[in-house]
Enzyme design. Sequence first.
Site, mmCIF file in Angstrom:
data_model
loop_
_atom_site.group_PDB
_atom_site.id
_atom_site.type_symbol
_atom_site.label_atom_id
_atom_site.label_comp_id
_atom_site.label_asym_id
_atom_site.label_seq_id
_atom_site.Cartn_x
_atom_site.Cartn_y
_atom_site.Cartn_z
ATOM 1 C CG HIS A 125 24.382 53.585 -3.845
ATOM 2 N ND1 HIS A 125 23.246 52.811 -3.973
ATOM 3 C CD2 HIS A 125 24.970 53.181 -2.695
ATOM 4 C CE1 HIS A 125 23.167 51.981 -2.937
ATOM 5 N NE2 HIS A 125 24.200 52.190 -2.155
ATOM 6 C CD GLU A 126 28.844 53.329 -2.442
ATOM 7 O OE1 GLU A 126 28.893 53.422 -1.191
ATOM 8 O OE2 GLU A 126 28.258 52.391 -3.020
ATOM 9 C CB CYS A 151 22.225 49.290 -0.614
ATOM 10 S SG CYS A 151 23.268 50.035 0.659
ATOM 11 C CG HIS A 194 25.796 54.778 1.599
ATOM 12 N ND1 HIS A 194 24.959 54.181 2.511
ATOM 13 C CD2 HIS A 194 25.887 53.906 0.566
ATOM 14 C CE1 HIS A 194 24.559 53.001 2.050
ATOM 15 N NE2 HIS A 194 25.104 52.812 0.855
HETATM 16 NI NI NI Z 1 24.866 51.202 -0.441
#
Ligand code: NI
Length: 215
Positions: free
Chosen positions: A164-165, A122, A168
């Site tokens: 993953h995004e 990340c 976030h």
């Molecule tokens: Ni990330």
Amino acid sequence: MQAIALTELVDEILAGPAPLPLVRAGDPVLRRPTPRYEGELGDERLDRLVRAMREALHAAPGVGLAAPQVGVPLRLAVVEDPAEVPPETAEARGRVPLPFRVLVNPSYTPVGDGAAAFFEGCLSVPGWQAVTARHGTIRLRGQDERGNTVDEELSGWPARIVQHETDHLDGTLYLDIAETRSLSTTQDVLERWAQPTPELAARELGFTLPRVRAR
Ligand code: NI
């Protein structure tokens, strides 16, 4: 966040250094669920923010960047992966090119119970990677930057990037769900764990390949 405060914040960030500096783990903005984007920025300002995020993504370089990573608390992310990896690695990881796109108000649900565990990093946790289990196939729902509805299935590495995004935007970092015994410096991943799959790393570091954790 009120529209006026949000536009002022974005204008301030866009008037600052380029490429945009990235927020690192430890900043609360990465830990707060983001509010949905409801057009508060207007198309012109949104376009400038997206261009600046893409520039920061290329500069890093990385394959995805969520708005909180540039200090903007909005449900917005950009993704792009040229997938320039050896064919054997691409095959094992389902890493196919993901053309640039903007994710507005994304959410995902798993499709089937397939899972895949690979090293992941990340841009907000520079210098480290850890094996992270992700759903193999997801259904992505949301909008694009013009408000058009998005509803599609993604698999392999593109599915990993989107998970993953989107995480976030819910205040979750990959480390929250990673196998922490696999935590390795980026240097060690390059020198020791560059195999297409993390099986050797699992044996040598003493972990079992993780399954997707409920969250
Ligand atoms: Ni990330």
